[in-house]
Design an enzyme around this catalytic site. Structure first.
Site, PDB file in Angstrom:
ATOM      1  N   LEU A  33      15.423 -45.502  98.928  1.00 42.27           N
ATOM      2  CA  LEU A  33      14.309 -44.756  99.512  1.00 42.27           C
ATOM      3  C   LEU A  33      13.249 -45.653 100.146  1.00 42.27           C
ATOM      4  O   LEU A  33      12.973 -46.745  99.655  1.00 42.27           O
ATOM      5  CB  LEU A  33      13.655 -43.892  98.422  1.00 42.27           C
ATOM      6  CG  LEU A  33      14.598 -42.913  97.717  1.00 42.27           C
ATOM      7  CD1 LEU A  33      13.845 -42.141  96.634  1.00 42.27           C
ATOM      8  CD2 LEU A  33      15.243 -41.949  98.708  1.00 42.27           C
ATOM      9  N   GLY A  36       9.647 -43.155 104.657  1.00 37.88           N
ATOM     10  CA  GLY A  36      10.096 -41.974 105.408  1.00 37.88           C
ATOM     11  C   GLY A  36      10.581 -40.906 104.443  1.00 37.88           C
ATOM     12  O   GLY A  36      10.181 -39.738 104.521  1.00 37.88           O
ATOM     13  N   HIS A  37      11.455 -41.318 103.506  1.00 38.68           N
ATOM     14  CA  HIS A  37      11.931 -40.371 102.489  1.00 38.68           C
ATOM     15  C   HIS A  37      10.747 -39.818 101.679  1.00 38.68           C
ATOM     16  O   HIS A  37      10.683 -38.624 101.384  1.00 38.68           O
ATOM     17  CB  HIS A  37      12.864 -41.067 101.505  1.00 38.68           C
ATOM     18  CG  HIS A  37      14.155 -41.554 102.085  1.00 38.68           C
ATOM     19  ND1 HIS A  37      14.475 -42.889 102.165  1.00 38.68           N
ATOM     20  CD2 HIS A  37      15.211 -40.883 102.593  1.00 38.68           C
ATOM     21  CE1 HIS A  37      15.682 -43.018 102.684  1.00 38.68           C
ATOM     22  NE2 HIS A  37      16.145 -41.826 102.962  1.00 38.68           N
ATOM     23  N   GLN A  64      30.976 -38.185 105.103  1.00 36.33           N
ATOM     24  CA  GLN A  64      30.309 -38.259 106.405  1.00 36.33           C
ATOM     25  C   GLN A  64      30.425 -39.647 107.034  1.00 36.33           C
ATOM     26  O   GLN A  64      29.859 -39.896 108.092  1.00 36.33           O
ATOM     27  CB  GLN A  64      28.847 -37.798 106.308  1.00 36.33           C
ATOM     28  CG  GLN A  64      27.932 -38.735 105.558  1.00 36.33           C
ATOM     29  CD  GLN A  64      26.579 -38.087 105.297  1.00 36.33           C
ATOM     30  OE1 GLN A  64      26.468 -37.129 104.546  1.00 36.33           O
ATOM     31  NE2 GLN A  64      25.541 -38.599 105.931  1.00 36.33           N
ATOM     32  N   GLY A 150      14.458 -34.798 107.815  1.00 39.24           N
ATOM     33  CA  GLY A 150      13.652 -35.559 108.757  1.00 39.24           C
ATOM     34  C   GLY A 150      14.066 -35.346 110.204  1.00 39.24           C
ATOM     35  O   GLY A 150      15.254 -35.201 110.515  1.00 39.24           O
ATOM     36  N   LYS A 152      13.919 -37.636 112.212  1.00 37.02           N
ATOM     37  CA  LYS A 152      14.591 -38.903 112.551  1.00 37.02           C
ATOM     38  C   LYS A 152      16.059 -38.644 112.900  1.00 37.02           C
ATOM     39  O   LYS A 152      16.602 -39.208 113.841  1.00 37.02           O
ATOM     40  CB  LYS A 152      14.474 -39.852 111.359  1.00 37.02           C
ATOM     41  CG  LYS A 152      15.495 -40.942 111.285  1.00 37.02           C
ATOM     42  CD  LYS A 152      14.985 -42.194 111.908  1.00 37.02           C
ATOM     43  CE  LYS A 152      16.002 -43.295 112.030  1.00 37.02           C
ATOM     44  NZ  LYS A 152      16.915 -43.464 110.926  1.00 37.02           N
ATOM     45  N   ASP A 153      16.707 -37.767 112.113  1.00 38.74           N
ATOM     46  CA  ASP A 153      18.102 -37.385 112.371  1.00 38.74           C
ATOM     47  C   ASP A 153      18.067 -36.051 113.114  1.00 38.74           C
ATOM     48  O   ASP A 153      18.343 -34.997 112.538  1.00 38.74           O
ATOM     49  CB  ASP A 153      18.862 -37.287 111.048  1.00 38.74           C
ATOM     50  CG  ASP A 153      18.920 -38.625 110.336  1.00 38.74           C
ATOM     51  OD1 ASP A 153      19.865 -39.378 110.578  1.00 38.74           O
ATOM     52  OD2 ASP A 153      17.982 -38.934 109.563  1.00 38.74           O
TER      53      ASP A 153
HETATM   54  P1  AMP Z   1      19.132 -40.472 104.532  1.00 35.33           P
HETATM   55  O1  AMP Z   1      18.891 -41.019 103.154  1.00 35.33           O
HETATM   56  O2  AMP Z   1      19.177 -41.498 105.607  1.00 35.33           O
HETATM   57  O3  AMP Z   1      20.294 -39.505 104.562  1.00 35.33           O
HETATM   58  O4  AMP Z   1      17.846 -39.605 104.865  1.00 35.33           O
HETATM   59  C1  AMP Z   1      17.452 -38.546 104.031  1.00 35.33           C
HETATM   60  C2  AMP Z   1      16.438 -37.715 104.760  1.00 35.33           C
HETATM   61  O5  AMP Z   1      15.320 -38.538 105.103  1.00 35.33           O
HETATM   62  C3  AMP Z   1      16.983 -37.145 106.075  1.00 35.33           C
HETATM   63  O6  AMP Z   1      16.520 -35.810 106.216  1.00 35.33           O
HETATM   64  C4  AMP Z   1      16.397 -38.054 107.109  1.00 35.33           C
HETATM   65  O7  AMP Z   1      16.222 -37.444 108.373  1.00 35.33           O
HETATM   66  C5  AMP Z   1      15.056 -38.403 106.485  1.00 35.33           C
HETATM   67  N1  AMP Z   1      14.541 -39.667 107.026  1.00 35.33           N
HETATM   68  C6  AMP Z   1      15.203 -40.846 107.126  1.00 35.33           C
HETATM   69  N2  AMP Z   1      14.427 -41.768 107.728  1.00 35.33           N
HETATM   70  C7  AMP Z   1      13.255 -41.151 108.028  1.00 35.33           C
HETATM   71  C8  AMP Z   1      12.046 -41.568 108.670  1.00 35.33           C
HETATM   72  N3  AMP Z   1      11.883 -42.801 109.147  1.00 35.33           N
HETATM   73  N4  AMP Z   1      11.051 -40.661 108.797  1.00 35.33           N
HETATM   74  C9  AMP Z   1      11.203 -39.395 108.327  1.00 35.33           C
HETATM   75  N5  AMP Z   1      12.317 -38.944 107.722  1.00 35.33           N
HETATM   76  C10 AMP Z   1      13.333 -39.805 107.567  1.00 35.33           C
END
Ligand code: AMP
Length: 289
Positions: A33, A36-37, A64, A150, A152-153
């Site tokens: 984490l 962002g998380h 995935q 997020g 971001k995705d």
């Molecule tokens: P991940 O662990 O990469 O699967 O991300 C988990 C969640 O955190 C997803 O909904 C992402 O879009 C969000 N996320 C990842 N990086 C960021 C960021 N820099 N800003 C905001 N949300 C983020």
């Protein structure tokens, strides 16, 4: 006795019966984490209210990742993640093993047929099938009222909104803005795998997006804006540009002429073996209804 004729009516009743004062909000992650998380956790906490419950899931979902992608080298640190989530006041963590989540006999998948094929879906075939299936499973296991993802995705958020709508899941999908490092690089668990030279070069993504955002209201066509962004990224020798796209921000439909509605610029760029994505919604000079 209540008679409901519409999906909204029956769902409303069921929601009332499930104690609307204590909503359950899920924040799915793959762990390792960063801030962002944590911004997603805070948004969930705020939306859940004092009586609500926030559940974070941590699961590096094997389905995935494609062959040769970074499933094995994806960074993991469960102890640190648990400490961070405890400090955020999260009510529960769901952190299962893959063998707990997937039955070897399983034969059902979830797929957003069109959205899964385009953009990142082209670069990573099968990726969004894995995402849609795991998110459906998490939704069915936890049965949250809402879930936070997020921006971001960006395409992932669109896939999940579409899937939730198409399959009548009745779960509110809450989008959260991108969090960035001080130099503009979008936060990502993968950033720690960048070499120091690549880390220094990687903010080119956000700089290219800044420029595009400034140019968008000038009346420039989507194709020219895209070429400009691509040229800027290609001028960075460490960057391997995987894709640059400009799409309608609401529908992800392709656009080439002058911008008439908000558009999203979507970047996928590799530095060495590290695959980074970023995006920005940009505004036209004048929105044409
Ligand atoms: P991940 O662990 O990469 O699967 O991300 C988990 C969640 O955190 C997803 O909904 C992402 O879009 C969000 N996320 C990842 N990086 C960021 C960021 N820099 N800003 C905001 N949300 C983020």
């Amino acid at each position: 006795m209540q008679i409901a004729r519409t999906k909204a009516e029956i769902r409303k009743l069921c929601t009332q019966w499930r104690d609307p004062a204590t909503p359950v909000i899920l924040v799915p992650t793959m762990g390792f984490l960063h801030d962002g998380h944590l911004s997603l956790m805070r948004l969930a906490r705020q939306q859940a209210g004092p009586e609500g419950r926030v559940i974070a899931s941590i699961f590096v979902n094997p389905t995935q990742f494609g062959p040769g992608e970074d499933f094995d080298s994806y960074p993991r640190d469960e102890t640190r993640d648990f400490d961070l989530l405890r400090a955020e006041g999260i009510d529960a963590i769901f952190a299962p093993e893959a063998s707990e989540v997937y039955d070897p006999e399983a034969q059902t998948i979830v797929e957003t047929t069109e959205l899964a094929k385009t953009l990142i879906g082209k670069l990573r075939p099968g990726h969004f099938r894995g995402v849609a299936t795991i998110v459906t499973k998490l939704f069915n296991i936890i049965r949250p009222d809402a879930a936070v993802f997020g921006e971001k995705d960006y395409q992932q958020l669109a896939v999940i909104r579409t899937m939730t709508r198409d399959l009548d899941m009745g779960i509110d999908i809450i989008g959260a803005p991108i969090q960035r490092e001080a130099d503009g690089l979008a936060m990502s668990s993968r950033n720690v795998r960048l070499t120091s030279e690549d880390r220094a070069a990687a903010p080119i993504l956000s700089r290219a997006l800044d420029q595009a955002e400034a140019m968008a209201p000038s009346g420039i066509t989507a194709s020219r804006l895209r070429s400009h962004v691509r040229a800027m990224l290609e001028a960075e020798p460490r960057a391997r540009v995987q894709s640059v796209d400009i799409r309608d921000a609401a529908t992800l439909a392709t656009i080439s002429g002058p911008l008439t509605r908000p558009a999203v610029i979507l970047l996928a760029v590799s530095f060495g073996k590290v695959f980074l994505i970023d995006n920005r919604v940009v505004q036209p000079a004048q929105e044409i209804p």
